[in-house]
Design a protein around this motif. Structure first.
Motif, PDB file in Angstrom:
ATOM      1  N   SER A  62     -21.477 -15.177 -13.378  1.00  0.00           N
ATOM      2  CA  SER A  62     -20.567 -15.611 -11.963  1.00  0.00           C
ATOM      3  C   SER A  62     -20.062 -14.216 -11.485  1.00  0.00           C
ATOM      4  CB  SER A  62     -19.563 -16.494 -12.286  1.00  0.00           C
ATOM      5  OG  SER A  62     -18.389 -16.054 -13.238  1.00  0.00           O
ATOM      6  N   ARG A  63     -19.446 -13.286 -12.496  1.00  0.00           N
ATOM      7  CA  ARG A  63     -18.909 -11.978 -11.992  1.00  0.00           C
ATOM      8  C   ARG A  63     -20.086 -11.243 -11.272  1.00  0.00           C
ATOM      9  NH1 ARG A  63     -15.366 -11.251 -17.523  1.00  0.00           N
ATOM     10  NH2 ARG A  63     -13.701 -12.868 -16.693  1.00  0.00           N
ATOM     11  N   PHE A  64     -21.236 -11.204 -12.001  1.00  0.00           N
ATOM     12  CA  PHE A  64     -22.247 -10.404 -11.369  1.00  0.00           C
ATOM     13  C   PHE A  64     -22.834 -10.838  -9.794  1.00  0.00           C
ATOM     14  CE2 PHE A  64     -23.880  -8.941 -15.621  1.00  0.00           C
ATOM     15  CZ  PHE A  64     -23.032  -7.897 -15.853  1.00  0.00           C
ATOM     16  N   LEU A  65     -22.592 -12.273  -9.858  1.00  0.00           N
ATOM     17  CA  LEU A  65     -23.038 -12.729  -8.443  1.00  0.00           C
ATOM     18  C   LEU A  65     -21.822 -12.464  -7.506  1.00  0.00           C
ATOM     19  CD1 LEU A  65     -24.592 -14.867  -6.702  1.00  0.00           C
ATOM     20  CD2 LEU A  65     -23.188 -16.930  -7.606  1.00  0.00           C
ATOM     21  N   ALA A  78     -31.375 -10.106  -6.546  1.00  0.00           N
ATOM     22  CA  ALA A  78     -30.369 -10.088  -7.440  1.00  0.00           C
ATOM     23  C   ALA A  78     -29.459 -11.268  -7.435  1.00  0.00           C
ATOM     24  CB  ALA A  78     -29.635  -8.900  -7.533  1.00  0.00           C
ATOM     25  N   ILE A  79     -29.144 -11.684  -6.131  1.00  0.00           N
ATOM     26  CA  ILE A  79     -28.359 -12.993  -5.971  1.00  0.00           C
ATOM     27  C   ILE A  79     -29.041 -14.178  -6.375  1.00  0.00           C
ATOM     28  CG2 ILE A  79     -27.425 -14.289  -3.851  1.00  0.00           C
ATOM     29  CD1 ILE A  79     -26.728 -11.853  -2.486  1.00  0.00           C
ATOM     30  N   GLN A  80     -30.321 -14.288  -6.066  1.00  0.00           N
ATOM     31  CA  GLN A  80     -31.186 -15.512  -6.462  1.00  0.00           C
ATOM     32  C   GLN A  80     -31.532 -15.385  -7.774  1.00  0.00           C
ATOM     33  OE1 GLN A  80     -34.871 -15.138  -4.049  1.00  0.00           O
ATOM     34  NE2 GLN A  80     -34.160 -16.053  -2.374  1.00  0.00           N
ATOM     35  N   THR A  81     -31.407 -14.392  -8.368  1.00  0.00           N
ATOM     36  CA  THR A  81     -31.595 -14.276 -10.092  1.00  0.00           C
ATOM     37  C   THR A  81     -30.363 -14.950 -10.542  1.00  0.00           C
ATOM     38  OG1 THR A  81     -33.051 -12.164  -9.989  1.00  0.00           O
ATOM     39  CG2 THR A  81     -32.098 -12.908 -12.140  1.00  0.00           C
ATOM     40  N   HIS A  82     -29.081 -14.465 -10.188  1.00  0.00           N
ATOM     41  CA  HIS A  82     -27.679 -14.794 -10.802  1.00  0.00           C
ATOM     42  C   HIS A  82     -27.594 -16.425 -10.456  1.00  0.00           C
ATOM     43  CE1 HIS A  82     -27.048 -11.059 -11.800  1.00  0.00           C
ATOM     44  NE2 HIS A  82     -26.759 -10.518 -10.752  1.00  0.00           N
ATOM     45  N   ALA A  84     -30.115 -18.878 -10.107  1.00  0.00           N
ATOM     46  CA  ALA A  84     -31.003 -19.526 -11.063  1.00  0.00           C
ATOM     47  C   ALA A  84     -30.487 -19.281 -12.466  1.00  0.00           C
ATOM     48  CB  ALA A  84     -32.416 -18.817 -11.046  1.00  0.00           C
ATOM     49  N   ARG A  85     -29.832 -18.244 -12.944  1.00  0.00           N
ATOM     50  CA  ARG A  85     -29.385 -18.153 -14.376  1.00  0.00           C
ATOM     51  C   ARG A  85     -28.177 -19.180 -14.660  1.00  0.00           C
ATOM     52  NH1 ARG A  85     -30.133 -18.400 -19.108  1.00  0.00           N
ATOM     53  NH2 ARG A  85     -28.673 -17.337 -20.612  1.00  0.00           N
ATOM     54  N   LEU A  86     -27.498 -19.141 -13.375  1.00  0.00           N
ATOM     55  CA  LEU A  86     -26.101 -20.028 -13.390  1.00  0.00           C
ATOM     56  C   LEU A  86     -26.672 -21.713 -13.486  1.00  0.00           C
ATOM     57  CD1 LEU A  86     -23.617 -18.312 -11.216  1.00  0.00           C
ATOM     58  CD2 LEU A  86     -23.389 -18.901 -13.524  1.00  0.00           C
ATOM     59  N   TYR A  87     -27.731 -21.830 -12.959  1.00  0.00           N
ATOM     60  CA  TYR A  87     -28.076 -23.106 -12.691  1.00  0.00           C
ATOM     61  C   TYR A  87     -28.936 -23.441 -14.194  1.00  0.00           C
ATOM     62  CZ  TYR A  87     -31.388 -27.224 -12.195  1.00  0.00           C
ATOM     63  OH  TYR A  87     -31.859 -28.519 -12.220  1.00  0.00           O
ATOM     64  N   GLN A  88     -29.517 -22.684 -14.814  1.00  0.00           N
ATOM     65  CA  GLN A  88     -30.108 -22.644 -16.231  1.00  0.00           C
ATOM     66  C   GLN A  88     -29.093 -22.884 -17.281  1.00  0.00           C
ATOM     67  OE1 GLN A  88     -32.527 -19.131 -16.788  1.00  0.00           O
ATOM     68  NE2 GLN A  88     -33.717 -19.628 -15.456  1.00  0.00           N
ATOM     69  N   ILE A  89     -27.873 -22.341 -17.146  1.00  0.00           N
ATOM     70  CA  ILE A  89     -26.753 -22.315 -17.908  1.00  0.00           C
ATOM     71  C   ILE A  89     -25.944 -23.621 -18.073  1.00  0.00           C
ATOM     72  CG2 ILE A  89     -24.610 -21.465 -18.947  1.00  0.00           C
ATOM     73  CD1 ILE A  89     -25.579 -18.512 -18.007  1.00  0.00           C
ATOM     74  N   LEU A  90     -25.431 -24.054 -16.440  1.00  0.00           N
ATOM     75  CA  LEU A  90     -24.501 -24.958 -16.133  1.00  0.00           C
ATOM     76  C   LEU A  90     -25.117 -26.532 -15.916  1.00  0.00           C
ATOM     77  CD1 LEU A  90     -22.266 -22.594 -13.761  1.00  0.00           C
ATOM     78  CD2 LEU A  90     -21.802 -23.244 -16.105  1.00  0.00           C
ATOM     79  N   LEU A 119     -26.749 -23.166  -6.410  1.00  0.00           N
ATOM     80  CA  LEU A 119     -27.545 -22.920  -7.703  1.00  0.00           C
ATOM     81  C   LEU A 119     -29.052 -23.225  -7.293  1.00  0.00           C
ATOM     82  CD1 LEU A 119     -25.170 -23.788 -10.360  1.00  0.00           C
ATOM     83  CD2 LEU A 119     -25.225 -21.720  -8.953  1.00  0.00           C
ATOM     84  N   LEU A 120     -29.755 -22.417  -7.815  1.00  0.00           N
ATOM     85  CA  LEU A 120     -31.174 -22.523  -7.734  1.00  0.00           C
ATOM     86  C   LEU A 120     -32.154 -23.214  -9.050  1.00  0.00           C
ATOM     87  CD1 LEU A 120     -32.039 -19.173  -5.811  1.00  0.00           C
ATOM     88  CD2 LEU A 120     -31.899 -21.349  -4.954  1.00  0.00           C
ATOM     89  N   ASP A 121     -32.822 -24.265  -8.781  1.00  0.00           N
ATOM     90  CA  ASP A 121     -33.882 -24.837  -9.626  1.00  0.00           C
ATOM     91  C   ASP A 121     -35.301 -24.556  -8.986  1.00  0.00           C
ATOM     92  OD1 ASP A 121     -35.108 -26.050 -11.453  1.00  0.00           O
ATOM     93  OD2 ASP A 121     -34.480 -28.292 -10.602  1.00  0.00           O
TER      94      ASP A 121
END
Length: 222
Positions: A62-65, A78-82, A84-90, A119-121
């Motif tokens: 979330s901080r990187f985003l 980079a925004i899309q990567t973060h 997607a990563r937050l979706y995977q975690i949360l 958040l991206l799936d």
């Protein structure tokens, strides 16, 4: 974490939350314990608590985003990567428990700054899967559901306050008003706090285009 003292002065139980939630609505309340993140999921008349691992991972993502979003020219990839990563975690670990059309999110700590709708799936934002809302706590959401509906609702209220950092806010308000027949529209100097306080309690729908002041350490004071 699922108990916040509502205005009635009585703690809300998990059973009450589960039975009150509409059948087509899911609720996720995140909470932390001893450095780990957990999620309480209420859906289809049952509740489940899922461990999501270390709290540090979503905090860093979330901080990187936020860093990319604050840059004048943030890196879109980079925004899309973060996201997607937050979706995977949360969300991904909870996805099999979710059904229906609506999703209520109760964030925790740094998660208050996470744009859950985006958040991206697999390149599809979460808002395309559910009607999303956020609540300060599951207990307060339940109290709002039980509160009697306003008996007399007047026209929609639309307000827009532009400034040099966001000159399109008045245009946004006017465009929104075009889709709301009979809406009362206030922009610029006419969009005052006094007008909002007078008209908002009975408005059938409220849309405000303006800057907000977010307190990350205590979101309720935003």
């Amino acid at each position: 974490s699922t108990r916040l003292m509502p205005r009635t002065g009585r703690l809300t139980t998990l059973e009450e939350l589960t039975t009150t939630l509409p059948r087509d609505t899911n609720l996720i309340e995140y909470f932390a314990a001893r450095g780990d993140l957990f999620a309480l999921v209420i859906a289809a008349g049952r509740s489940t608590i899922i461990s999501l691992g270390s709290l540090r991972e979503p905090e860093l993502a979330s901080r990187f985003l936020r860093l990319q979003l604050q840059l004048e020219q943030g890196n879109a990839q980079a925004i899309q990567t973060h996201l997607a990563r937050l979706y995977q975690i949360l969300v991904e670990p909870l996805r099999s428990l979710l059904n229906g059309t609506s999703l209520i999110i109760v964030p925790h700590g740094v998660l208050h700054s996470v744009p859950f709708a985006a958040l991206l799936d697999q390149d599809e934002p979460l808002v395309h899967r559910f009607v999303l809302s956020q609540a300060p706590s599951a207990s307060l959401y339940r109290e709002a559901l039980l509160r009697p509906a306003t008996t007399v609702a007047s026209a929609p209220l639309v307000m827009g306050v532009a400034d040099p950092l966001a000159p399109g806010m008045e245009k946004e308000a006017l465009q929104v008003a075009e889709y709301l027949p009979g809406a009362r529209v206030f922009t610029g100097a006419s969009a005052t706090t006094e007008t909002f306080r007078q008209l908002a309690p009975t408005a059938s729908l409220i849309h405000v285009a303006a800057h907000g002041h977010f307190q990350s350490q205590n979101p309720m004071f935003s």
